[in-house]
Design an enzyme around this catalytic site. Structure first.
Site, PDB file in Angstrom:
ATOM      1  N   ARG A   1       4.070  25.793   6.636  1.00  0.00           N
ATOM      2  CA  ARG A   1       4.928  25.979   7.808  1.00  0.00           C
ATOM      3  C   ARG A   1       5.061  24.714   8.636  1.00  0.00           C
ATOM      4  O   ARG A   1       5.959  24.617   9.485  1.00  0.00           O
ATOM      5  CB  ARG A   1       4.380  27.125   8.675  1.00  0.00           C
ATOM      6  CG  ARG A   1       4.486  28.486   8.005  1.00  0.00           C
ATOM      7  CD  ARG A   1       3.742  29.557   8.760  1.00  0.00           C
ATOM      8  NE  ARG A   1       3.743  30.825   8.025  1.00  0.00           N
ATOM      9  CZ  ARG A   1       2.978  31.855   8.306  1.00  0.00           C
ATOM     10  NH1 ARG A   1       2.143  31.782   9.341  1.00  0.00           N
ATOM     11  NH2 ARG A   1       3.027  32.956   7.586  1.00  0.00           N
ATOM     12  N   HIS A   2       4.170  23.765   8.411  1.00  0.00           N
ATOM     13  CA  HIS A   2       4.262  22.482   9.119  1.00  0.00           C
ATOM     14  C   HIS A   2       5.160  21.556   8.311  1.00  0.00           C
ATOM     15  O   HIS A   2       4.742  20.944   7.321  1.00  0.00           O
ATOM     16  CB  HIS A   2       2.868  21.886   9.320  1.00  0.00           C
ATOM     17  CG  HIS A   2       2.013  22.689  10.245  1.00  0.00           C
ATOM     18  ND1 HIS A   2       1.963  22.457  11.607  1.00  0.00           N
ATOM     19  CD2 HIS A   2       1.206  23.750  10.030  1.00  0.00           C
ATOM     20  CE1 HIS A   2       1.148  23.341  12.180  1.00  0.00           C
ATOM     21  NE2 HIS A   2       0.672  24.126  11.238  1.00  0.00           N
ATOM     22  N   ARG A   3       6.406  21.453   8.725  1.00  0.00           N
ATOM     23  CA  ARG A   3       7.413  20.759   7.922  1.00  0.00           C
ATOM     24  C   ARG A   3       7.257  19.245   7.941  1.00  0.00           C
ATOM     25  O   ARG A   3       7.619  18.567   6.981  1.00  0.00           O
ATOM     26  CB  ARG A   3       8.817  21.129   8.417  1.00  0.00           C
ATOM     27  CG  ARG A   3       9.113  22.628   8.399  1.00  0.00           C
ATOM     28  CD  ARG A   3       8.965  23.215   7.009  1.00  0.00           C
ATOM     29  NE  ARG A   3       9.340  24.622   6.973  1.00  0.00           N
ATOM     30  CZ  ARG A   3       9.175  25.405   5.908  1.00  0.00           C
ATOM     31  NH1 ARG A   3       8.622  24.916   4.819  1.00  0.00           N
ATOM     32  NH2 ARG A   3       9.534  26.668   5.951  1.00  0.00           N
TER      33      ARG A   3
ATOM     34  N   SER B   1       0.714  22.281  -9.311  1.00  0.00           N
ATOM     35  CA  SER B   1       1.525  23.322  -9.929  1.00  0.00           C
ATOM     36  C   SER B   1       0.691  24.587 -10.075  1.00  0.00           C
ATOM     37  O   SER B   1      -0.477  24.540 -10.473  1.00  0.00           O
ATOM     38  CB  SER B   1       2.008  22.870 -11.311  1.00  0.00           C
ATOM     39  OG  SER B   1       2.582  23.954 -12.008  1.00  0.00           O
TER      40      SER B   1
ATOM     41  N   ASN C   1       1.608  12.308  10.381  1.00  0.00           N
ATOM     42  CA  ASN C   1       1.593  11.281  11.423  1.00  0.00           C
ATOM     43  C   ASN C   1       0.867  11.798  12.667  1.00  0.00           C
ATOM     44  O   ASN C   1       0.620  13.002  12.813  1.00  0.00           O
ATOM     45  CB  ASN C   1       3.012  10.786  11.749  1.00  0.00           C
ATOM     46  CG  ASN C   1       3.880  11.840  12.425  1.00  0.00           C
ATOM     47  OD1 ASN C   1       3.510  12.419  13.444  1.00  0.00           O
ATOM     48  ND2 ASN C   1       5.063  12.082  11.868  1.00  0.00           N
TER      49      ASN C   1
ATOM     50  N   ARG D   1       1.649  12.218  15.779  1.00  0.00           N
ATOM     51  CA  ARG D   1       2.330  13.175  16.658  1.00  0.00           C
ATOM     52  C   ARG D   1       2.240  14.596  16.108  1.00  0.00           C
ATOM     53  O   ARG D   1       1.880  15.530  16.825  1.00  0.00           O
ATOM     54  CB  ARG D   1       3.796  12.772  16.814  1.00  0.00           C
ATOM     55  CG  ARG D   1       4.599  13.650  17.764  1.00  0.00           C
ATOM     56  CD  ARG D   1       6.039  13.167  17.829  1.00  0.00           C
ATOM     57  NE  ARG D   1       6.824  13.920  18.778  1.00  0.00           N
ATOM     58  CZ  ARG D   1       8.125  13.706  19.011  1.00  0.00           C
ATOM     59  NH1 ARG D   1       8.739  12.729  18.354  1.00  0.00           N
ATOM     60  NH2 ARG D   1       8.790  14.430  19.879  1.00  0.00           N
TER      61      ARG D   1
ATOM     62  N   ARG E   1      -3.638  25.095  15.243  1.00  0.00           N
ATOM     63  CA  ARG E   1      -4.516  25.585  14.184  1.00  0.00           C
ATOM     64  C   ARG E   1      -6.004  25.587  14.530  1.00  0.00           C
ATOM     65  O   ARG E   1      -6.798  26.183  13.808  1.00  0.00           O
ATOM     66  CB  ARG E   1      -4.267  24.774  12.913  1.00  0.00           C
ATOM     67  CG  ARG E   1      -2.848  24.874  12.394  1.00  0.00           C
ATOM     68  CD  ARG E   1      -2.433  26.307  12.154  1.00  0.00           C
ATOM     69  NE  ARG E   1      -1.068  26.415  11.622  1.00  0.00           N
ATOM     70  CZ  ARG E   1      -0.485  27.554  11.286  1.00  0.00           C
ATOM     71  NH1 ARG E   1      -1.140  28.692  11.444  1.00  0.00           N
ATOM     72  NH2 ARG E   1       0.749  27.576  10.814  1.00  0.00           N
TER      73      ARG E   1
END
Length: 224
Positions: free
Chosen positions: A78-80, A88, A154, A156, A165
């Site tokens: 969910r953290h894009r 795999s 990064n 930020r 989290r």
């Protein structure tokens, strides 16, 4: 959790980027300012508290995170704003699995729980021998099966990750991972992460009626 690599002198790198962006000072003058650790720490604090946090992206951190359950993996995804490497699912070891503490404490439940993974692994081997392709067998695994992942984030986004989290409301696996990541980051970039943690350590709890109700304990844990 392993910290594989990170931006050396992250505080100086971020402070330099901030001074160029906001002040456009000559490089020689910037180097003189950023040569002082206290100045760097002050600049970073200003950037973190500002609406323009882009300089924080100048520093990056790469982690290897071991034994992440497929269930927990959905929370990471969910953290894009990250570069995440996920093996795999055709390579998953069906016998590797997470063991929740509440299950581990109950011998009878632990036996049944672990047996489910053994049966899944046995069925996988049987179907594989019968010619079922790995691509189809990727569906034959449980959410508790685990993989190792690698991610680069990064500064930020990492601060935002920690806010969300490390909170008691976060899924328990990713909360434990976030806390380990934070400790590693504090060792190599203390000025950037010294005040990091769940959002309630620097203000009111944002969870409203869903709050864990342990803000005092959380602040003590993070030294606030």
């Amino acid at each position: 959790v392993e910290l594989l690599s990170y931006t050396p002198n992250a505080s100086k790198v971020i402070a330099r980027a901030a001074l160029i962006e906001c002040c456009n000072l000559p490089t020689a003058q910037i180097e003189k300012i950023t040569g002082n650790e206290n100045e760097c720490a002050s600049i970073i604090k200003t950037v973190i508290n500002s609406k323009r946090q882009r300089p924080l992206e100048a520093a990056t951190f790469t982690f290897r995170i071991n034994n992440v359950s497929l269930s927990c993996l959905t929370h990471f995804a969910r953290h894009r704003i990250q570069s995440i490497g996920i093996p795999s699912l055709t390579l998953t070891d069906r016998r590797r699995h997470v063991l929740p503490e509440t299950i581990a404490e109950n011998p009878a439940l632990k036996s049944r729980y672990c047996d489910a993974f053994t049966k899944t692994a046995d069925l996988y081997e049987e179907l594989k021998k019968n010619g079922i392709s790995e691509e189809l067998l990727a569906y034959l695994q449980l959410s508790g099966n685990t993989v190792d992942i690698v991610t680069t984030i990064n500064g930020r986004e990492l601060l935002l990750f920690m806010k969300l989290r490390s909170c008691n409301r976060a899924q328990w696996e990713i909360r434990e991972v976030a806390q380990q990541m934070l400790e590693l980051c504090k060792e190599v970039a203390p000025a950037l992460f010294k005040n990091s943690g769940p959002r309630c350590i620097r203000g009111v709890c944002p969870e409203g009626r869903m709050t864990c109700g342990k803000m005092k304990e959380v602040r003590e844990k993070y030294g606030k």
